[in-house]
Design a protein around this motif. Structure first.
Motif, short mmCIF file in Angstrom:
data_model
loop_
_atom_site.label_atom_id
_atom_site.label_comp_id
_atom_site.label_asym_id
_atom_site.label_seq_id
_atom_site.Cartn_x
_atom_site.Cartn_y
_atom_site.Cartn_z
N ILE A 427 0.83 -1.21 0.00
CA ILE A 427 0.00 0.00 0.00
C ILE A 427 0.87 1.26 0.00
CG2 ILE A 427 -1.67 1.30 1.38
CD1 ILE A 427 -2.80 -1.46 2.26
N GLU A 428 1.98 1.23 0.73
CA GLU A 428 2.84 2.41 0.81
C GLU A 428 3.67 2.64 -0.45
OE1 GLU A 428 6.51 4.27 3.53
OE2 GLU A 428 5.54 2.38 4.12
N PHE A 429 4.23 1.56 -1.02
CA PHE A 429 5.20 1.72 -2.10
C PHE A 429 4.65 1.41 -3.49
CE2 PHE A 429 7.85 0.60 1.69
CZ PHE A 429 8.50 1.82 1.81
N VAL A 430 3.76 0.42 -3.61
CA VAL A 430 3.33 -0.04 -4.93
C VAL A 430 2.06 0.67 -5.39
CG1 VAL A 430 2.64 -2.04 -6.30
CG2 VAL A 430 4.40 -2.28 -4.55
N VAL A 431 1.08 0.79 -4.52
CA VAL A 431 -0.20 1.38 -4.92
C VAL A 431 -0.02 2.79 -5.50
CG1 VAL A 431 -2.40 2.27 -4.04
CG2 VAL A 431 -1.68 -0.08 -3.50
N PRO A 432 0.75 3.69 -4.88
CA PRO A 432 0.93 5.02 -5.49
C PRO A 432 1.54 4.97 -6.88
CG PRO A 432 1.65 5.06 -3.20
CD PRO A 432 1.42 3.62 -3.56
N GLU A 433 2.47 4.03 -7.11
CA GLU A 433 3.08 3.90 -8.43
C GLU A 433 2.08 3.39 -9.46
OE1 GLU A 433 6.03 4.80 -9.44
OE2 GLU A 433 6.96 5.33 -7.53
N LEU A 434 1.23 2.45 -9.06
CA LEU A 434 0.19 1.97 -9.98
C LEU A 434 -0.79 3.10 -10.31
CD1 LEU A 434 -0.58 -1.55 -8.46
CD2 LEU A 434 0.50 -1.08 -10.67
N ARG A 435 -1.16 3.87 -9.31
CA ARG A 435 -2.10 4.97 -9.55
C ARG A 435 -1.48 6.02 -10.48
NH1 ARG A 435 -4.45 5.35 -3.37
NH2 ARG A 435 -6.29 4.02 -3.71
N ALA A 436 -0.18 6.26 -10.33
CA ALA A 436 0.48 7.22 -11.21
C ALA A 436 0.43 6.78 -12.67
CB ALA A 436 1.94 7.42 -10.78
N ARG A 437 0.29 5.48 -12.88
CA ARG A 437 0.18 4.92 -14.23
C ARG A 437 -1.27 4.69 -14.65
NH1 ARG A 437 4.68 3.73 -11.64
NH2 ARG A 437 6.61 3.16 -12.71
N GLY A 438 -2.21 5.11 -13.81
CA GLY A 438 -3.63 4.92 -14.12
C GLY A 438 -4.08 3.49 -14.01
N ALA A 439 -3.34 2.68 -13.22
CA ALA A 439 -3.59 1.24 -13.22
C ALA A 439 -4.17 0.72 -11.91
CB ALA A 439 -2.28 0.49 -13.51
N TYR A 440 -4.64 1.61 -11.03
CA TYR A 440 -5.20 1.16 -9.76
C TYR A 440 -6.30 2.14 -9.34
CZ TYR A 440 -5.30 -1.19 -5.22
OH TYR A 440 -5.68 -1.92 -4.12
N PRO A 441 -7.40 1.63 -8.78
CA PRO A 441 -8.53 2.50 -8.46
C PRO A 441 -8.22 3.49 -7.34
CG PRO A 441 -8.91 0.28 -7.62
CD PRO A 441 -7.69 0.21 -8.48
N GLU A 442 -8.79 4.67 -7.45
CA GLU A 442 -8.71 5.67 -6.39
C GLU A 442 -9.76 5.41 -5.32
OE1 GLU A 442 -6.53 8.07 -6.00
OE2 GLU A 442 -5.48 8.02 -7.93
N GLU A 443 -10.95 4.97 -5.75
CA GLU A 443 -12.07 4.76 -4.83
C GLU A 443 -12.80 3.47 -5.19
OE1 GLU A 443 -12.55 6.42 -2.18
OE2 GLU A 443 -11.19 8.11 -2.57
N TYR A 444 -13.60 2.99 -4.25
CA TYR A 444 -14.43 1.82 -4.50
C TYR A 444 -15.66 2.20 -5.33
CZ TYR A 444 -12.07 -1.08 -0.95
OH TYR A 444 -11.16 -1.82 -0.24
N VAL A 445 -16.18 1.23 -6.05
CA VAL A 445 -17.51 1.32 -6.65
C VAL A 445 -18.52 1.05 -5.55
CG1 VAL A 445 -19.08 0.24 -8.31
CG2 VAL A 445 -16.67 0.63 -8.92
N GLU A 446 -19.61 1.79 -5.53
CA GLU A 446 -20.66 1.54 -4.55
C GLU A 446 -21.37 0.23 -4.88
OE1 GLU A 446 -21.36 3.29 -1.84
OE2 GLU A 446 -19.75 4.74 -2.27
N GLY A 447 -21.97 -0.39 -3.85
CA GLY A 447 -22.78 -1.57 -4.07
C GLY A 447 -22.19 -2.83 -3.48
N SER A 448 -22.78 -3.95 -3.84
CA SER A 448 -22.39 -5.25 -3.32
C SER A 448 -21.03 -5.67 -3.85
CB SER A 448 -23.43 -6.30 -3.72
OG SER A 448 -23.43 -6.47 -5.14
N LEU A 449 -20.49 -6.75 -3.29
CA LEU A 449 -19.24 -7.29 -3.79
C LEU A 449 -19.37 -7.69 -5.25
CD1 LEU A 449 -16.35 -8.33 -3.43
CD2 LEU A 449 -17.30 -10.44 -2.48
#
Length: 477
Positions: A427-449
Motif C-alpha cells: 500500500i505504501e510503495f506499490v499502490v501510489p506507483e500503480l495509480r500514477a500509471r492509471g492502473a489502480y482505483p482511487e475509490e471503491y464502486v458503490e454496491g455489493s461485492l
C-alpha cells in the motif's frame, strides 16, 4: 514473475485507458499461512491470529488500500503426508493450529464499508442446508459483501476425522460439489420470492406463505425437500470463488465461478492457465470475462530495489525449509520426505491439488533441469506456490502491469511474508506507483461485492448456472 526482477525505466504519464489492477489479500486463520517459519520474524503479527483486533486492524488497512477483499483459506485436517505424521506440521506451525474463518467476518465487516470477504468452506464434510443459512446470514450482516471460495478438499486427514477412510477421487469430489451447488442455488435463488416478506402490520402477516417455496431436491448425494430458512439477502447467492486449475476444476469454475484464483511459477504457465479459463467460460455460455482471475503472488518491496532485496534476504533467514516441504507434501499428495533433497521430482500422480503437482513437476531451474526437492523447499518457503516479486514500488508496479498484459489476469492474490507488514508495504510503495500509471482505483464502486467486481448489479447474471434455479425459472423452462 522472478524473485529478483531487474529495474526498468517506465513512463510516468497516466494512461486513462490503462486496465486497472485488482488486489486481494490472501490470509488464513492460523500462523504464517504459506510462509513457514516467518512467524518468528519481529515484524510478523500472525501469532495474534486468535485475537479479534488482528483481523479488524487488517480489514481497515486493506480497505484503505482499496483491496477488493480478503480471501481467507481454510483446511479441516492437518498436513500429515510428510513423513506420514503431523509432527512436522505441528513443530513448524504449518497451518496448524487453525481456527474457523467464517466467525471472523462479522467483526471485520463492522469496521469497514466496502471490503469484500472470500470465505473458504468445503463441500465434502458439511451438509448444504445449514451452510446456506450461514452464508445468507453473513450476506445480510455485511450488506452484500460475501464471497464463498468453493473447495472440494484434498487432505486425507480431514477425511479420516470425518469418518471416512480416505477422500474421494479428485474428479468424484467435483461431482459431489456440482450437486452441492445445485442445492444451494435452489435455496438461495428459488425458495423465497423477493416480495415474500410483507410486514403487514394491519393483518399481522409478516411473510406471505404463498411466496415461499420448498425446493424438493432429491439427488444422488443430498435430499433437501424444504424451504430456505433465510429471507433473500442483498446478493442472494454469494460471489462464487474457485481455485482449482485442473481440467475438472476449470470446468467447475466455468459453470459457477465469478472470481478464480490461480497460481503458476512462470509467465507462460500462467498465460496458458488464464487462457484455458477464459475459453472454458465461453464454452459454458458465459462471457470470457465473466470471472475475475487473480494470480497468487508475494510482493516484497521498499523504497529502492536494494532495500527490497535486503528485506527479502532478511525474511529468508527466518524461513523453514521443513515447513515448506510439509505444506508442499499436502498440496501435492506426495510424501517429499521419501526423496533425497537433491533428487529431481519428475512427474507425479496426485489425488490432492493436481495443478500444484503439475506446476511443480514442470518447474525447471536456469539450466533447464527439473526442480529438486531442495529447490521446492527454497522456492516455496516464502509465499507458497506463487512466485515472489522483489523490488522498489516503481519496479513492482511496472512488473504487475507487464504480467497483466502478458497473461490477461485481472489482478493478484497477494500472500504475505510477514503480516500485516507485507500488505502495508504494498500500500505504501506499490499502490501510489500503480495509480500514477492509471492502473489502480482511487475509490471503491458503490454496491455489493458482485457489483464491485463486475458492475452488473447485485444478483447473479442471467447466463450464470445459478440463475436457472430462480423462483419461476424452472416453470418457465
Amino acid at each position: 514473475m522472478t524473485r529478483t526482477p531487474s529495474p526498468r525505466s517506465v513512463a510516468t504519464v497516466s494512461d486513462p485507458k490503462q486496465r486497472q489492477i485488482r488486489f486481494n489479500a490472501f490470509d488464513m486463520n492460523c500462523v504464517a499461512h504459506q510462509s513457514s517459519g516467518l512467524w518468528r520474524h519481529p515484524r510478523d503479527r500472525s501469532r495474534h491470529y486468535n485475537q479479534l483486533s488482528y483481523w479488524t486492524d487488517l480489514a481497515q488497512l486493506l480497505e484503505r488500500g482499496r483491496f477488493d477483499g480478503i480471501f481467507i483459506a481454510d483446511v479441516l485436517g492437518t498436513y500429515d503426508v510428510y513423513g506420514g505424521t503431523n509432527e512436522a506440521a505441528l513443530r513448524t506451525g504449518s497451518q496448524v493450529p487453525v481456527n474457523d474463518p467464517i466467525l471472523l467476518v462479522s467483526a471485520m465487516a463492522s469496521v469497514t464499508e466496502h471490503l469484500g470477504f472470500g470465505i473458504t468452506a468445503g463441500t465434502a464434510y458439511e451438509h448444504p442446508y445449514p451452510f446456506a443459512r450461514r452464508i445468507s446470514t453473513l450476506d445480510h450482516l455485511t450488506k452484500g459483501r460475501i464471497g464463498w471460495n468453493v473447495v472440494t478438499g484434498y487432505l486425507p486427514s480431514a477425511a479420516r476425522n470425518m469418518g471416512q477412510t480416505d477422500q474421494l477421487s479428485h474428479d468424484d469430489r467435483y461431482d459431489v460439489a456440482d450437486e452441492y451447488l445445485e442445492v444451494l442455488y435452489k435455496l438461495w435463488e428459488g425458495s423465497w420470492e423477493d416480495d415474500a416478506v410483507v410486514e403487514d402490520r394491519e393483518t399481522g402477516v409478516f411473510t406471505d406463505p404463498a411466496k415461499v417455496h420448498p425446493i424438493e431436491h432429491h439427488g444422488q448425494h443430498f435430499d433437501v425437500p424444504g424451504i430456505h430458512l433465510s429471507e433473500p439477502s442483498v446478493q442472494r447467492s454469494p460471489v462464487v470463488y474457485q481455485a482449482g486449475a485442473s481440467p475438472r476444476g476449470i470446468r467447475f469454475a466455468a459453470e459457477n465461478a465469478e472470481a478464480v484464483f490461480v497460481g503458476a511459477p512462470t509467465i507462460p504457465q500462467l498465460a496458458a492457465t488464464v487462457g484455458k479459463i477464459r475459453d472454458a467460460l465461453e464454452a459454458a455460455g458465459r462471457d470470457r470475462y465473466a470471472a475475475r482471475v487473480y494470480t497468487l503472488l508475494t510482493v516484497i518491496t521498499d523504497e529502492t530495489d536494494e532495500a527490497a532485496q535486503a528485506k527479502y534476504r532478511d525474511y529468508l533467514s527466518y524461513a523453514s525449509a521443513e515447513g515448506a516441504l510439509v505444506l508442499n507434501s499436502g498440496w501435492m499428495g506426495v510424501d517429499l520426505s521419501q526423496y533425497d533433497l537433491d533428487e529431481p521430482l519428475g512427474n507425479i500422480e496426485s489425488n490432492a491439488i493436481q495443478s500444484a503437482a503439475a506446476n511443480l513437476s514442470a518447474a525447471t531451474g536456469e539450466d533447464g533441469s527439473n526442480w529438486t526437492v531442495r529447490d521446492i523447499a527454497e522456492h516455496t518457503a516464502i509465499g507458497g506456490l506463487g512466485p515472489v516479486a522483489v523490488g522498489s514500488g516503481s519496479t513492482i508496479a511496472q512488473q504487475l502491469i507487464d504480467i497483466q498484459e502478458q497473461t490477461d489476469v485481472d489482478g493478484f492474490n497477494l500472500a504475505y511474508a510477514v503480516t500485516p507488514g507485507t500488505w502495508e508495504d504494498v500500500i505504501e510503495f506499490v499502490v501510489p506507483e500503480l495509480r500514477a500509471r492509471g492502473a489502480y482505483p482511487e475509490e471503491y464502486v458503490e454496491g455489493s461485492l458482485r457489483h464491485k467486481l463486475h458492475g452488473r448489479g447485485d444478483r447473479l447474471p442471467d447466463e450464470h448456472r445459478g440463475a436457472q434455479y430462480r423462483v419461476g425459472a424452472r416453470a418457465t423452462a
